[in-house]
Scaffold this motif. Structure first.
Motif, short mmCIF file in Angstrom:
data_model
loop_
_atom_site.label_atom_id
_atom_site.label_comp_id
_atom_site.label_asym_id
_atom_site.label_seq_id
_atom_site.Cartn_x
_atom_site.Cartn_y
_atom_site.Cartn_z
N ILE A 1 0.84 -1.20 0.00
CA ILE A 1 0.00 0.00 0.00
C ILE A 1 0.88 1.25 0.00
N ALA A 2 1.92 1.23 0.83
CA ALA A 2 2.82 2.38 0.88
C ALA A 2 3.53 2.58 -0.45
N ASN A 3 3.94 1.50 -1.10
CA ASN A 3 4.60 1.60 -2.40
C ASN A 3 3.65 2.15 -3.46
N PHE A 4 2.40 1.68 -3.43
CA PHE A 4 1.40 2.15 -4.39
C PHE A 4 1.14 3.64 -4.20
N LEU A 5 0.93 4.07 -2.95
CA LEU A 5 0.66 5.48 -2.69
C LEU A 5 1.87 6.36 -3.03
N SER A 6 3.06 5.83 -2.80
CA SER A 6 4.27 6.57 -3.18
C SER A 6 4.37 6.71 -4.69
N THR A 7 4.03 5.66 -5.42
CA THR A 7 4.06 5.71 -6.89
C THR A 7 3.04 6.70 -7.42
N VAL A 8 1.85 6.71 -6.85
CA VAL A 8 0.80 7.63 -7.30
C VAL A 8 1.19 9.08 -6.96
N THR A 9 1.81 9.28 -5.80
CA THR A 9 2.28 10.61 -5.44
C THR A 9 3.34 11.10 -6.42
N THR A 10 4.25 10.21 -6.79
CA THR A 10 5.28 10.56 -7.78
C THR A 10 4.63 10.87 -9.12
N LEU A 11 3.63 10.08 -9.50
CA LEU A 11 2.90 10.33 -10.74
C LEU A 11 2.30 11.74 -10.74
#
Length: 182
Positions: free
Chosen positions: A105-115
């Motif tokens: 979940i943390a990796n997904f949210l980090s990826t979306v934030t970077t996006l």
């Protein structure tokens, strides 16, 4: 933090040590400063979300679209995405003092934030380029500028931002695995 001897080399690198050598409290006790910062981030993000939602509403339903309104619409969408994630992070920091329980979940949210960040900066660059073209070459811009170019550019920027954020997420995962092994 790290401590140095008189020669300048590191004595130890321990994340639980402060500058004066005392242990940090990692037992989950409330940190007043982080509570205030999370509350401040939450307030600013909610105000920004309301402003960007008003921009989205105005551009989607009230005004006729032109070249620059397409860019501003996409910029507001990237801002809304980032601010929603900032609200999630702030609420998570206010409710619990620990990080997300699942690293996926943390990796997904980090990826979306970077996006959202990459898309935001890319769209700002596209707006600047488009404005320069309209000012420096006004005759060409009015007569030869493709009609749907701004929509195509925004779609390409979102796709490239997604690709870069996914690659960044994989690269950080690989680095994390390497540091865990070594």
């Amino acid at each position: 933090m790290e401590e140095r001897d008189t020669s300048g080399s590191f004595l130890s690198i321990d994340p639980t040590m402060t500058r004066n050598g005392t242990d940090l409290d990692l037992s989950g006790n409330f940190d007043f400063e982080s509570l205030i910062l999370d509350l401040l981030y939450l307030i600013i993000a909610v105000i920004g979300l309301a402003g960007n939602a008003a921009v989205l509403w105005q551009l989607c339903f009230r005004t006729q679209r032109n070249t620059f309104s397409i860019y501003i619409l996409n910029l507001a969408a990237a801002d809304v995405l980032y601010l929603i994630l900032q609200i999630i992070f702030s609420l998570q920091g206010l409710i619990t003092s620990s990080q997300f329980s699942s690293s996926s979940i943390a990796n997904f949210l980090s990826t979306v934030t970077t996006l959202a960040c990459i898309a935001n900066l890319s769209i700002l660059s596209a707006i600047s380029t488009e404005r320069c073209l309209s000012v420096l070459c006004p005759t060409w811009y009015r007569s030869c500028h493709p009609r749907h170019m701004s929509a195509v550019v925004c779609a390409l920027l979102w796709a490239l931002s997604l690709l870069l954020s996914i690659l960044e997420g994989f690269y950080c995962d690989i680095l994390e695995e390497d540091t865990d092994d070594g």
